[in-house]
Design a protein around this motif. Structure first.
Motif, mmCIF file in Angstrom:
data_model
loop_
_atom_site.group_PDB
_atom_site.id
_atom_site.type_symbol
_atom_site.label_atom_id
_atom_site.label_comp_id
_atom_site.label_asym_id
_atom_site.label_seq_id
_atom_site.Cartn_x
_atom_site.Cartn_y
_atom_site.Cartn_z
ATOM 1 N N LYS A 104 0.805 -1.218 0.000
ATOM 2 C CA LYS A 104 0.000 0.000 0.000
ATOM 3 C C LYS A 104 0.841 1.273 0.000
ATOM 4 C CE LYS A 104 -4.079 -2.063 2.146
ATOM 5 N NZ LYS A 104 -5.076 -1.969 3.232
ATOM 6 N N GLU A 105 2.164 1.132 -0.093
ATOM 7 C CA GLU A 105 3.012 2.325 -0.186
ATOM 8 C C GLU A 105 2.606 3.114 -1.425
ATOM 9 O OE1 GLU A 105 7.707 3.426 0.542
ATOM 10 O OE2 GLU A 105 7.057 1.346 0.322
ATOM 11 N N ARG A 106 2.483 4.432 -1.290
ATOM 12 C CA ARG A 106 1.773 5.210 -2.311
ATOM 13 C C ARG A 106 2.545 6.442 -2.754
ATOM 14 N NH1 ARG A 106 -4.323 7.195 -2.596
ATOM 15 N NH2 ARG A 106 -4.649 4.999 -2.156
ATOM 16 N N GLN A 107 2.354 6.774 -4.035
ATOM 17 C CA GLN A 107 2.837 8.032 -4.601
ATOM 18 C C GLN A 107 1.731 8.617 -5.467
ATOM 19 O OE1 GLN A 107 5.983 9.942 -4.526
ATOM 20 N NE2 GLN A 107 4.419 11.292 -5.356
ATOM 21 N N THR A 108 1.422 9.882 -5.263
ATOM 22 C CA THR A 108 0.400 10.565 -6.055
ATOM 23 C C THR A 108 1.066 11.383 -7.154
ATOM 24 O OG1 THR A 108 -1.170 10.682 -4.222
ATOM 25 C CG2 THR A 108 -1.436 12.295 -5.980
ATOM 26 N N TYR A 109 0.424 11.391 -8.331
ATOM 27 C CA TYR A 109 0.898 12.207 -9.445
ATOM 28 C C TYR A 109 -0.259 13.055 -9.960
ATOM 29 C CZ TYR A 109 4.922 9.049 -9.641
ATOM 30 O OH TYR A 109 6.035 8.319 -9.336
ATOM 31 N N TYR A 110 0.033 14.319 -10.196
ATOM 32 C CA TYR A 110 -0.874 15.175 -10.949
ATOM 33 C C TYR A 110 -0.446 15.112 -12.410
ATOM 34 C CZ TYR A 110 -3.009 17.451 -6.869
ATOM 35 O OH TYR A 110 -3.719 17.715 -5.717
ATOM 36 N N GLY A 111 -1.404 14.888 -13.297
ATOM 37 C CA GLY A 111 -1.104 14.839 -14.722
ATOM 38 C C GLY A 111 -1.978 15.802 -15.500
ATOM 39 N N ALA A 112 -1.387 16.476 -16.491
ATOM 40 C CA ALA A 112 -2.134 17.427 -17.322
ATOM 41 C C ALA A 112 -1.758 17.215 -18.779
ATOM 42 C CB ALA A 112 -1.837 18.863 -16.904
ATOM 43 N N LEU A 113 -2.757 16.989 -19.608
ATOM 44 C CA LEU A 113 -2.556 16.814 -21.053
ATOM 45 C C LEU A 113 -3.042 18.073 -21.756
ATOM 46 C CD1 LEU A 113 -1.833 14.922 -23.455
ATOM 47 C CD2 LEU A 113 -4.217 14.145 -23.395
ATOM 48 N N LYS A 219 11.005 3.038 -4.312
ATOM 49 C CA LYS A 219 11.761 4.139 -4.910
ATOM 50 C C LYS A 219 12.078 3.836 -6.366
ATOM 51 C CE LYS A 219 15.984 6.860 -4.354
ATOM 52 N NZ LYS A 219 17.209 7.083 -3.523
ATOM 53 N N SER A 220 12.442 2.594 -6.644
ATOM 54 C CA SER A 220 12.745 2.225 -8.029
ATOM 55 C C SER A 220 11.480 2.226 -8.883
ATOM 56 C CB SER A 220 13.422 0.850 -8.085
ATOM 57 O OG SER A 220 12.545 -0.173 -7.659
ATOM 58 N N ILE A 221 10.330 1.878 -8.289
ATOM 59 C CA ILE A 221 9.063 1.919 -9.009
ATOM 60 C C ILE A 221 8.747 3.347 -9.436
ATOM 61 C CG2 ILE A 221 6.566 1.558 -8.812
ATOM 62 C CD1 ILE A 221 8.187 -1.007 -8.963
ATOM 63 N N LYS A 222 8.908 4.280 -8.516
ATOM 64 C CA LYS A 222 8.650 5.685 -8.829
ATOM 65 C C LYS A 222 9.616 6.195 -9.890
ATOM 66 C CE LYS A 222 8.901 6.997 -4.498
ATOM 67 N NZ LYS A 222 8.886 7.867 -3.301
ATOM 68 N N HIS A 223 10.863 5.757 -9.808
ATOM 69 C CA HIS A 223 11.857 6.176 -10.796
ATOM 70 C C HIS A 223 11.475 5.673 -12.186
ATOM 71 C CE1 HIS A 223 15.742 7.229 -12.501
ATOM 72 N NE2 HIS A 223 15.824 6.011 -13.004
ATOM 73 N N LEU A 224 11.031 4.426 -12.280
ATOM 74 C CA LEU A 224 10.611 3.867 -13.564
ATOM 75 C C LEU A 224 9.404 4.617 -14.120
ATOM 76 C CD1 LEU A 224 10.909 0.007 -13.013
ATOM 77 C CD2 LEU A 224 12.198 1.372 -14.665
ATOM 78 N N PHE A 225 8.453 4.894 -13.267
ATOM 79 C CA PHE A 225 7.233 5.589 -13.691
ATOM 80 C C PHE A 225 7.577 6.946 -14.297
ATOM 81 C CE2 PHE A 225 3.129 7.719 -13.141
ATOM 82 C CZ PHE A 225 2.234 6.707 -13.444
ATOM 83 N N GLN A 226 8.446 7.694 -13.597
ATOM 84 C CA GLN A 226 8.861 9.007 -14.090
ATOM 85 C C GLN A 226 9.655 8.867 -15.388
ATOM 86 O OE1 GLN A 226 8.332 12.276 -12.378
ATOM 87 N NE2 GLN A 226 8.828 12.797 -14.511
ATOM 88 N N LEU A 227 10.502 7.849 -15.455
ATOM 89 C CA LEU A 227 11.322 7.634 -16.645
ATOM 90 C C LEU A 227 10.455 7.361 -17.867
ATOM 91 C CD1 LEU A 227 14.244 7.350 -17.714
ATOM 92 C CD2 LEU A 227 14.062 4.894 -17.233
ATOM 93 N N PHE A 228 9.409 6.561 -17.701
ATOM 94 C CA PHE A 228 8.509 6.252 -18.819
ATOM 95 C C PHE A 228 7.882 7.538 -19.381
ATOM 96 C CE2 PHE A 228 7.517 1.906 -16.715
ATOM 97 C CZ PHE A 228 8.743 1.428 -17.144
ATOM 98 N N VAL A 229 7.548 8.453 -18.478
ATOM 99 C CA VAL A 229 6.962 9.722 -18.923
ATOM 100 C C VAL A 229 8.018 10.587 -19.604
ATOM 101 C CG1 VAL A 229 5.856 11.864 -18.162
ATOM 102 C CG2 VAL A 229 5.153 9.679 -17.169
ATOM 103 N N ASP A 230 9.187 10.680 -18.986
ATOM 104 C CA ASP A 230 10.256 11.512 -19.551
ATOM 105 C C ASP A 230 10.652 11.052 -20.950
ATOM 106 O OD1 ASP A 230 10.241 12.936 -17.199
ATOM 107 O OD2 ASP A 230 12.010 11.939 -16.354
ATOM 108 N N LEU A 231 10.651 9.724 -21.160
ATOM 109 C CA LEU A 231 11.042 9.170 -22.455
ATOM 110 C C LEU A 231 9.847 9.031 -23.405
ATOM 111 C CD1 LEU A 231 13.550 6.376 -21.314
ATOM 112 C CD2 LEU A 231 14.060 8.683 -22.151
#
Length: 249
Positions: A104-113, A219-231
Motif C-alpha cells: 500500500k506504499e503510495r505516490q500521487t501524481y498530478y497529470g495534465a494533457l 523508490k525504483s518503481i517511482k523512478h521507472l514511472f517518471q522515466l517512462f513519462v520523460d522518455l
C-alpha cells in the motif's frame, strides 16, 4: 462454473471437457477478466456533458489555436507498490514471486494533457488535496503567463473545494465570465473513461508491470514511472475515441 451453468439452466452434461470449450467458442464466449463499471453512471448525463464540453471548445477554437487560451485535461494517479503485480507468464507449479514489502506504499501524481500540443505534464506529490491542486494549477499558469487557462477535470473534492474556489476568485475577481483568467469545467460524474489522461495512466502502469523485475523497492518503481513519462514511452490518447474532444483530433 461453465459446467454448473449448463447443468442448472439446460440439464446438459457433456462427457468431455472439450465439448464445453467448443460450445463456448461457437457462441463467441471467452473466459476473460470482467471490466469494472460504476452502476451510478448516467449515459444521458455523460452524453450531455460531452456535448457541452465539445461545444465550449468549438466556441473557443480561434483562441485555442492562437494560443490565447490553453486547455489542460487533468487527472490524478495514485501509484502503489502493488500496481507492479499483474498477469505474467508463470509455470503452473512454480509461479513467479514478486517481492513487495509494503503493497500500500503510495505516490500521487498530478497529470495534465494539453489539448492543442498534447504535451503531457507530470508532477509528483505526497497526496492530492486542495492546496496541492492550487500549486499544480499555478505551475500550469506559469508555463503560459500571458494566456487564459481552461481546466477540464472530474468532480474530485479537491477540484471543487474551498482552496481552489478561493484561488479562482482571486484570479478572476472583477472580470466578466467571458474574460476569466481561469475557467474550470467538470466531466460528468462517475465517468473516468471520458478523461483521456486515464488512458495514459493505464499505459504507464501496464508498462510498469512488464518491468516488474526492477521493482526491488518502491523508490525504483517511482523512478521507472517518471522515466517512462520523460522518455514518452506511451501513446498519446486518440481524441477520436472521446466525444468531448473528437473535433480536435
Amino acid at each position: 462454473m461453465r459446467e454448473v451453468h449448463l447443468i442448472e439452466e439446460y440439464d446438459v452434461v457433456f462427457q468431455s471437457r472439450q465439448s464445453y470449450y467448443q460450445i463456448l467458442k461457437e457462441a463467441r464466449i471467452i473466459w476473460q477478466k470482467g471490466e469494472q463499471t460504476n452502476p451510478r453512471q448516467d449515459p444521458e448525463a455523460i452524453s450531455k456533458k460531452n456535448r457541452e464540453i465539445a461545444e465550449l471548445l468549438e466556441k473557443y477554437r480561434p483562441q485555442i489555436e492562437a494560443r490565447e487560451l490553453v486547455v489542460y485535461i487533468i487527472d490524478e494517479c495514485h501509484l502503489i507498490w502493488n500496481d507492479l503485480v499483474g498477469y505474467i507468464w508463470n509455470l503452473i507449479k512454480n509461479p513467479q514471486k514478486i517481492p513487495i514489502l509494503n503493497p500500500k506504499e503510495r505516490q500521487t501524481y498530478y497529470g495534465a494533457l494539453e489539448l492543442f500540443t498534447q504535451e503531457f505534464i507530470l508532477v509528483p506529490e505526497p497526496t492530492a488535496n486542495g492546496e496541492l491542486t492550487v500549486e499544480f494549477v499555478k505551475k500550469l499558469i506559469g508555463k503560459h503567463p500571458q494566456a487564459r487557462i481552461l481546466l477540464i477535470w472530474d468532480g474530485a473534492s479537491y477540484h471543487r473545494g474551498q482552496a481552489i474556489r478561493d484561488f479562482l476568485i482571486e484570479k478572476n475577481e472583477g472580470l466578466l465570465p467571458e474574460n476569466w483568467k481561469i475557467i474550470c469545467v467538470r466531466f460528468a460524474p462517475y465517468a473516468p473513461q471520458e478523461n483521456p489522461v486515464e488512458a495514459i495512466w493505464l499505459q504507464l502502469k501496464t508498462l510498469l508491470r512488464r518491468f516488474y523485475r526492477f521493482g526491488k523497492s518502491f523508490k525504483s518503481i517511482k523512478h521507472l514511472f517518471q522515466l517512462f513519462v520523460d522518455l514518452k514511452l506511451f501513446n498519446l490518447p486518440n481524441f477520436n475515441n472521446y466525444d468531448a474532444f473528437s473535433r480536435f483530433a
